[in-house]
Design a protein around this motif. Structure first.
Motif, PDB file in Angstrom:
ATOM      1  N   ASN A 198       9.694  -1.484   6.239  1.00  0.00           N
ATOM      2  CA  ASN A 198      10.071  -1.301   7.643  1.00  0.00           C
ATOM      3  C   ASN A 198      10.284  -2.646   8.344  1.00  0.00           C
ATOM      4  OD1 ASN A 198      10.086   1.470   7.497  1.00  0.00           O
ATOM      5  ND2 ASN A 198       7.990   1.710   8.252  1.00  0.00           N
ATOM      6  N   ASN A 199      10.998  -3.545   7.625  1.00  0.00           N
ATOM      7  CA  ASN A 199      11.340  -4.873   8.126  1.00  0.00           C
ATOM      8  C   ASN A 199      10.126  -5.758   8.387  1.00  0.00           C
ATOM      9  OD1 ASN A 199      14.112  -4.407   8.075  1.00  0.00           O
ATOM     10  ND2 ASN A 199      14.086  -3.493  10.126  1.00  0.00           N
ATOM     11  N   LYS A 200       8.977  -5.410   7.815  1.00  0.00           N
ATOM     12  CA  LYS A 200       7.759  -6.185   8.041  1.00  0.00           C
ATOM     13  C   LYS A 200       7.243  -6.710   6.701  1.00  0.00           C
ATOM     14  CE  LYS A 200       3.229  -5.849  10.270  1.00  0.00           C
ATOM     15  NZ  LYS A 200       2.278  -4.952  10.983  1.00  0.00           N
ATOM     16  N   PRO A 201       6.810  -7.998   6.642  1.00  0.00           N
ATOM     17  CA  PRO A 201       6.342  -8.567   5.375  1.00  0.00           C
ATOM     18  C   PRO A 201       4.847  -8.305   5.129  1.00  0.00           C
ATOM     19  CG  PRO A 201       6.457 -10.277   7.040  1.00  0.00           C
ATOM     20  CD  PRO A 201       6.936  -9.021   7.711  1.00  0.00           C
ATOM     21  N   TYR A 202       4.505  -8.109   3.848  1.00  0.00           N
ATOM     22  CA  TYR A 202       3.117  -7.908   3.419  1.00  0.00           C
ATOM     23  C   TYR A 202       2.884  -8.712   2.142  1.00  0.00           C
ATOM     24  CZ  TYR A 202       3.344  -3.831   6.510  1.00  0.00           C
ATOM     25  OH  TYR A 202       3.508  -2.995   7.591  1.00  0.00           O
ATOM     26  N   PRO A 203       1.661  -9.236   1.946  1.00  0.00           N
ATOM     27  CA  PRO A 203       1.356  -9.947   0.701  1.00  0.00           C
ATOM     28  C   PRO A 203       1.330  -8.961  -0.477  1.00  0.00           C
ATOM     29  CG  PRO A 203      -0.223 -10.493   2.435  1.00  0.00           C
ATOM     30  CD  PRO A 203       0.544  -9.317   2.917  1.00  0.00           C
ATOM     31  N   PRO A 204       2.195  -9.110  -1.478  1.00  0.00           N
ATOM     32  CA  PRO A 204       2.291  -8.117  -2.558  1.00  0.00           C
ATOM     33  C   PRO A 204       0.993  -7.916  -3.326  1.00  0.00           C
ATOM     34  CG  PRO A 204       4.179  -9.596  -2.587  1.00  0.00           C
ATOM     35  CD  PRO A 204       3.205 -10.173  -1.623  1.00  0.00           C
ATOM     36  N   LYS A 205       0.267  -9.018  -3.658  1.00  0.00           N
ATOM     37  CA  LYS A 205      -0.948  -8.864  -4.455  1.00  0.00           C
ATOM     38  C   LYS A 205      -2.055  -8.179  -3.659  1.00  0.00           C
ATOM     39  CE  LYS A 205      -2.423 -11.789  -7.456  1.00  0.00           C
ATOM     40  NZ  LYS A 205      -2.930 -12.986  -8.117  1.00  0.00           N
ATOM     41  N   LEU A 206      -2.124  -8.453  -2.352  1.00  0.00           N
ATOM     42  CA  LEU A 206      -3.118  -7.778  -1.517  1.00  0.00           C
ATOM     43  C   LEU A 206      -2.824  -6.277  -1.481  1.00  0.00           C
ATOM     44  CD1 LEU A 206      -5.491  -7.747   0.440  1.00  0.00           C
ATOM     45  CD2 LEU A 206      -3.883  -8.314   2.297  1.00  0.00           C
ATOM     46  N   VAL A 207      -1.534  -5.904  -1.383  1.00  0.00           N
ATOM     47  CA  VAL A 207      -1.159  -4.496  -1.371  1.00  0.00           C
ATOM     48  C   VAL A 207      -1.613  -3.825  -2.665  1.00  0.00           C
ATOM     49  CG1 VAL A 207       0.784  -2.882  -1.386  1.00  0.00           C
ATOM     50  CG2 VAL A 207       0.783  -4.819   0.200  1.00  0.00           C
ATOM     51  N   ILE A 208      -1.394  -4.475  -3.803  1.00  0.00           N
ATOM     52  CA  ILE A 208      -1.784  -3.910  -5.102  1.00  0.00           C
ATOM     53  C   ILE A 208      -3.312  -3.767  -5.178  1.00  0.00           C
ATOM     54  CG2 ILE A 208      -1.950  -4.439  -7.583  1.00  0.00           C
ATOM     55  CD1 ILE A 208       0.706  -3.272  -6.907  1.00  0.00           C
ATOM     56  N   SER A 209      -4.016  -4.790  -4.736  1.00  0.00           N
ATOM     57  CA  SER A 209      -5.494  -4.745  -4.780  1.00  0.00           C
ATOM     58  C   SER A 209      -6.040  -3.538  -4.019  1.00  0.00           C
ATOM     59  CB  SER A 209      -6.090  -6.036  -4.194  1.00  0.00           C
ATOM     60  OG  SER A 209      -5.779  -7.144  -4.994  1.00  0.00           O
ATOM     61  N   ILE A 210      -5.533  -3.344  -2.789  1.00  0.00           N
ATOM     62  CA  ILE A 210      -6.021  -2.241  -1.953  1.00  0.00           C
ATOM     63  C   ILE A 210      -5.539  -0.904  -2.501  1.00  0.00           C
ATOM     64  CG2 ILE A 210      -5.972  -1.252   0.368  1.00  0.00           C
ATOM     65  CD1 ILE A 210      -5.633  -4.123   1.450  1.00  0.00           C
ATOM     66  N   ALA A 211      -4.277  -0.845  -2.986  1.00  0.00           N
ATOM     67  CA  ALA A 211      -3.744   0.407  -3.536  1.00  0.00           C
ATOM     68  C   ALA A 211      -4.570   0.884  -4.718  1.00  0.00           C
ATOM     69  CB  ALA A 211      -2.280   0.209  -3.958  1.00  0.00           C
ATOM     70  N   ASN A 212      -5.089  -0.074  -5.508  1.00  0.00           N
ATOM     71  CA  ASN A 212      -5.925   0.304  -6.656  1.00  0.00           C
ATOM     72  C   ASN A 212      -7.207   0.997  -6.201  1.00  0.00           C
ATOM     73  OD1 ASN A 212      -6.006  -0.093  -9.707  1.00  0.00           O
ATOM     74  ND2 ASN A 212      -8.057  -0.783  -9.110  1.00  0.00           N
ATOM     75  N   LYS A 213      -7.702   0.590  -5.018  1.00  0.00           N
ATOM     76  CA  LYS A 213      -8.909   1.232  -4.456  1.00  0.00           C
ATOM     77  C   LYS A 213      -8.638   2.702  -4.182  1.00  0.00           C
ATOM     78  CE  LYS A 213      -9.809   0.569  -0.134  1.00  0.00           C
ATOM     79  NZ  LYS A 213     -10.183  -0.056   1.156  1.00  0.00           N
ATOM     80  N   TYR A 214      -7.434   2.986  -3.646  1.00  0.00           N
ATOM     81  CA  TYR A 214      -7.104   4.389  -3.351  1.00  0.00           C
ATOM     82  C   TYR A 214      -6.810   5.176  -4.635  1.00  0.00           C
ATOM     83  CZ  TYR A 214      -6.873   3.144   1.580  1.00  0.00           C
ATOM     84  OH  TYR A 214      -7.202   2.737   2.857  1.00  0.00           O
ATOM     85  N   ALA A 215      -6.437   4.466  -5.687  1.00  0.00           N
ATOM     86  CA  ALA A 215      -6.115   5.147  -6.948  1.00  0.00           C
ATOM     87  C   ALA A 215      -7.359   5.395  -7.794  1.00  0.00           C
ATOM     88  CB  ALA A 215      -5.117   4.324  -7.745  1.00  0.00           C
ATOM     89  N   GLY A 257     -10.818   4.135  -6.748  1.00  0.00           N
ATOM     90  CA  GLY A 257     -12.081   4.011  -6.030  1.00  0.00           C
ATOM     91  C   GLY A 257     -12.611   2.590  -6.028  1.00  0.00           C
ATOM     92  N   GLU A 258     -11.918   1.671  -6.731  1.00  0.00           N
ATOM     93  CA  GLU A 258     -12.393   0.289  -6.820  1.00  0.00           C
ATOM     94  C   GLU A 258     -11.241  -0.664  -6.533  1.00  0.00           C
ATOM     95  OE1 GLU A 258     -14.478  -2.750 -10.069  1.00  0.00           O
ATOM     96  OE2 GLU A 258     -14.270  -0.615 -10.522  1.00  0.00           O
ATOM     97  N   GLU A 259     -11.456  -1.584  -5.575  1.00  0.00           N
ATOM     98  CA  GLU A 259     -10.417  -2.552  -5.263  1.00  0.00           C
ATOM     99  C   GLU A 259     -10.271  -3.543  -6.401  1.00  0.00           C
ATOM    100  OE1 GLU A 259      -9.618  -5.870  -1.797  1.00  0.00           O
ATOM    101  OE2 GLU A 259     -10.242  -3.835  -1.185  1.00  0.00           O
ATOM    102  N   LEU A 260      -9.024  -3.909  -6.703  1.00  0.00           N
ATOM    103  CA  LEU A 260      -8.731  -4.784  -7.836  1.00  0.00           C
ATOM    104  C   LEU A 260      -8.870  -6.248  -7.418  1.00  0.00           C
ATOM    105  CD1 LEU A 260      -7.780  -4.512 -10.801  1.00  0.00           C
ATOM    106  CD2 LEU A 260      -5.441  -4.766  -9.970  1.00  0.00           C
ATOM    107  N   ASP A 261      -9.672  -7.012  -8.166  1.00  0.00           N
ATOM    108  CA  ASP A 261      -9.848  -8.442  -7.896  1.00  0.00           C
ATOM    109  C   ASP A 261      -8.508  -9.159  -8.097  1.00  0.00           C
ATOM    110  OD1 ASP A 261     -10.469 -11.111  -7.799  1.00  0.00           O
ATOM    111  OD2 ASP A 261     -12.226 -10.960  -9.102  1.00  0.00           O
TER     112      ASP A 261
END
Length: 843
Positions: A35-52, A54-58
């Motif tokens: 949506n025209n907004k930037p996000y840090p890709p690795k941070l997104v993956i780390s948090i997404a793993n938590k939702y997948a 239950g544990e955030e990815l280091d």
């Protein structure tokens, strides 16, 4: 990470929106754009793993960057990742923005990365942008990046689809009610018109390049296909009437289909064709006769696919009623052939030598490999596609073969086979005997190579008229001559007179010949009208005129005309005398008549080439010519090419900085090779290996290896025998016992359908080939194909031999004999033994 889905990624983005980017977790190089907004890709993956899970990815346990599993996961889920360095454009003027955009698109992951940017000089404040198919790319329509004033009157960049003046009404009428919400019609670029993306982007915008890409992507996704379809309609021509005229005009030349099927009734034929047109449109939602000249190959593929299918469409049902006319009329031999001829004529069959397809193809190349790997088969593909690159898209082999046949007939492709008896005199030139009036004379005759060099060289001396649709002088003169005598058809008068003054009348005059007959059966009594017609062909008139024969100087018809045209020299002389006078009246002299270069000698063509401006030659559009040499290694290449082996090098050809020429030994002609002549050779490695080939030849050719392709047989089964597995098994054994050069190609199996086909293939092809490979060593042959092909082994010892005082009797052994492969031979059992399969393996 493997469990992460798009839903988990979106939840991660939502968490970052709510809580912000964590300290120290900003990305240094890349941004995920949503949506025209930037996000840090690795941070997104780390948090997404938590939702997948239950544990955030280091973030220290996985890598980021292009090509990593993390970035691939994001891209596969549809997210865009951008390099930060290219988000901040830091540009202040138009030329800088264009250069930055070119660099930016190189690393883009969207379809826009395949777009091309066309500049118009340093001062221009606009560039054209072409879509990936090069359709939205010209003065008909194109994407455009242009400098315009914004609402605050400051300069910025606008992204548009631009339509030139003469086409704008058609685009406007077809698109006016179908525009998406973020674009509008813009008439500021008068007299043209544009569809403009709603925002004008400021040079100072740090996300300028990303926004330009998004605007282009928006236009492409929402309007690209619509614009391409409209352009296709605008560019298309209806060829129905042209096809009908073409079909009718061919009747009697190759068949009498029009007469036999339609009683020569034009209205009946037209009505039938219109029926096909209606059915085709109903079934396939396309116009049968509406064709875009720039993309007629696609139309050929479409028609071929539709008329040869077995679907339940009404068109197919019409065909399946037993009426074979639709396929006959619309198929390879008629409508598809017409399309090829019609659009080739429109484009004049001209290709620039710098065409991408020709750049890719080496000027001299050899396809080498074991027998049956499709070397000769592929020379046809390569030759046709080199001359007509669009044919690389043709799916129907019959269409390509038909085009190949036409190119061979025109002399643009020449096919020859080298063999042990081939000589320099056959290939280049030589002194050959010929008999005239029982007298043997000797003259220099051009060979295969010199002839095709002449034709290729002639392309450089043709003027603009010849490169257009105009006929050569002779054709024009002949047509005018026919037109002048046509009113006298069937009138009993002495239109022509023989050398002895006997009168002849005109029976018929057409574009192929002049038909005449004597006025009287007996010219002395003149009591009976003659009935025997004599046909004087156009080609015979050309042969005589080419020799420059003046009728008033002919003393002996038999001696002077018989060697040229045969027995009917008296009748031909009568017509030729009239034609000659017509030529002199119109051209002044025979030497002023321009003949087709096929009819001229190499020396005449070369002389004309010498006087042409060499700078003009470099810019000239010319046809490529192709010489195919099958089995090139079976001849003595050094002997056949002689001193010309050096001249075929690309750098040594005419027009190049290192060009060379030689004086031919027999004719003393200057000789060199033009750059529009391509040589494609084939070489069977089972006959002679590449390493043993003449070094001079190897250095001047590119080599393309063609190996067996078992995957082409993947779905071919005959009974329980899978032909792919069979070929792989046989070739593995041959490679161990001999080498890769002696394996067996897929073509031996590709057309097999029945057990009888299998028997024939082994009896007539494969076993004889193995006998040749192994020089009759049946033990090695047996190691390849197994004892299923052999009779029960017969043992022997020295007692089999006659009594004789010798120390050289062989030791005891066995005699191996092949079984007779006839209709009773169980080929399936034999092949199961070959593949070491038992019956249970097949069940």
């Amino acid at each position: 990470m493997k469990l992460i889905t798009k839903e988990h990624i979106l939840k991660a983005i939502q968490e970052i929106d709510n809580e912000g980017i964590r300290s120290g977790r900003n990305s240094s190089t890349y941004d995920l754009i949503y949506n025209n907004k930037p996000y840090p890709p690795k941070l997104v993956i780390s948090i997404a793993n938590k939702y997948a899970t239950g544990e955030e990815l280091d973030h220290n346990t996985f890598a980021g960057g292009q090509g990593t599993p993390a970035f691939n996961l994001l891209k596969n889920e549809g997210f865009v990742i951008k390099n930060k360095a290219h988000n901040n454009s830091n540009v202040t003027k138009f030329s800088e923005a264009v250069d930055a955009l070119i660099d930016y698109l190189k690393i883009s992951d969207s379809i826009v990365s395949k777009f091309s940017i066309i500049k118009f000089g340093a001062r221009a404040k606009y560039v054209w942008i072409s879509d990936d198919s090069n359709t939205i790319c010209d003065d008909n329509c194109h994407y455009e990046l242009i400098e315009r004033n914004g609402l605050d009157n400051t300069k910025g960049l606008s992204v548009e689809i631009h339509f030139e003046d003469k086409f704008k009404k058609q685009y406007f009428s077809l698109l006016k009610d179908n525009l998406p919400s973020d674009v509008y019609w813009n008439d500021k670029h008068k007299p043209s018109i544009s569809i403009t993306y709603q925002n004008i982007f400021s040079y100072s915008d740090p996300e300028l390049l990303m926004k330009i890409e998004e605007a282009l992507l928006y236009l492409e996704v929402n309007l690209g296909n619509k614009v391409r379809n409209i352009k296709d309609i605008i560019n298309s021509v209806n060829v129905k009437n042209d096809f009908i005229n073409w079909f009718v005009s061919r009747d009697g030349l190759e068949n009498n289909y029009f007469n036999q099927q339609f009683g020569s009734s034009l209205s009946r034929f037209t009505s039938e064709v219109e029926k096909y047109e209606e059915l085709y449109k109903n079934d396939f939602k396309n116009d049968l006769f509406l064709v875009n000249p720039t993309n007629f190959i696609s139309k050929i593929n479409e028609i071929s696919k539709n008329i040869y299918n077995n679907s339940t469409s009404s068109f197919s049902k019409y065909i399946l009623t037993g009426n074979g006319r639709p396929k006959a009329i619309l198929g390879n031999k008629n409508y598809i052939t017409f399309l090829n001829e019609f659009f080739e004529k429109q484009s004049n069959n001209k290709l620039k030598l710098n065409h991408p397809q020709q750049k890719i193809m080496a000027i001299n190349q050899i396809l080498y490999g074991p027998p049956g790997t499709g070397k000769t088969y592929n020379t046809m593909n390569k030759a046709v596609c080199l001359i007509h690159p669009d044919f690389s898209k043709i799916e129907n082999r019959e269409i390509l073969k038909e085009k190949y046949k036409l190119l061979v007939e025109s002399g643009q492709i020449v096919f020859t086979t080298f063999h042990q008896s081939m000589s320099y005199e056959d290939f280049i030139e030589g002194i050959k005997p010929q008999t005239k009036n029982d007298i043997v004379t000797y003259s220099v005759k051009d060979g295969i190579f010199k002839n095709i060099v002449k034709m290729a060289l002639s392309e450089y001396i043709k003027d603009d008229i010849e490169n257009g649709s105009e006929k050569e002088d002779f054709d024009q003169l002949y047509d005018s001559f026919i037109e002048s005598i046509k009113p006298e058809e069937g009138i009993r008068k002495g239109t022509f007179t023989t050398k002895t003054g006997i009168e002849m009348m005109l029976v018929n005059a057409n574009d192929k010949s002049v038909v005449v007959k004597y006025l009287w059966d007996n010219n002395k009594t003149k009591d009976k009208e003659a009935k025997q017609p004599f046909i004087i062909s156009k080609e015979k008139l050309k042969k005589v005129l080419l020799e420059g024969i003046n009728p008033s100087e002919v003393k002996n018809l038999k001696l002077e005309l018989d060697p040229l045209i045969g027995y009917i020299h008296c009748e031909l002389f009568a017509v030729y005398k009239s034609f000659y006078d017509f030529v002199i009246i119109n051209k002044g002299e025979v030497e002023a008549v321009h003949f087709n270069y096929k009819d001229q000698s190499y020396e005449e063509v070369r002389e004309q080439y010498e006087v042409v401006d060499k700078e003009l030659i470099k810019e000239k559009n010319v046809k490529p010519y192709v010489l195919i040499i099958d089995e090139i290694n079976r001849g003595n290449v050094s002997q056949i090419f002689g001193e010309l082996i050096t001249l075929i090098e690309e750098g040594k050809r005419l027009g190049n900085s290192e060009e060379l020429e030689v004086i031919l030994p027999y004719s003393k002609d200057k000789f060199s090779v033009p750059p529009n002549l391509y040589i494609i050779g084939t070489m069977n490695t089972a006959d002679r290996s590449v390493e043993a080939l003449d070094t001079a030849l190897r250095r001047r050719f590119c080599f393309e290896e063609m190996l067996p392709k078992p995957d082409l047989l993947i779905d071919k089964n005959i009974g329980v025998v899978n032909l792919k597995e069979l070929l792989i098994t046989i070739n593995k054994r041959i490679e161990v016992l001999l080498d890769r050069d002696h394996t067996i190609g897929h073509s031996y199996f590709i057309n097999l359908e029945t057990e009888q086909d299998l028997r024939s293939a082994f009896k007539n092809n494969i076993i004889p080939l193995l006998q040749e490979y192994f020089y009759g060593d049946y033990e090695k042959i047996g190691m390849v194909i197994g004892n299923g092909f052999f009779e029960v082994t017969e043992k022997y010892d020295k007692n089999i031999f006659a009594e004789f005082p010798s120390q050289n009797f062989p030791e005891a052994g066995s005699i191996n004999r092949l079984k007779k492969i006839d209709n009773d031979f169980n080929i399936i059992d034999a092949l199961n033994i070959l593949q070491k399969k038992s019956k249970s393996d097949n069940e």
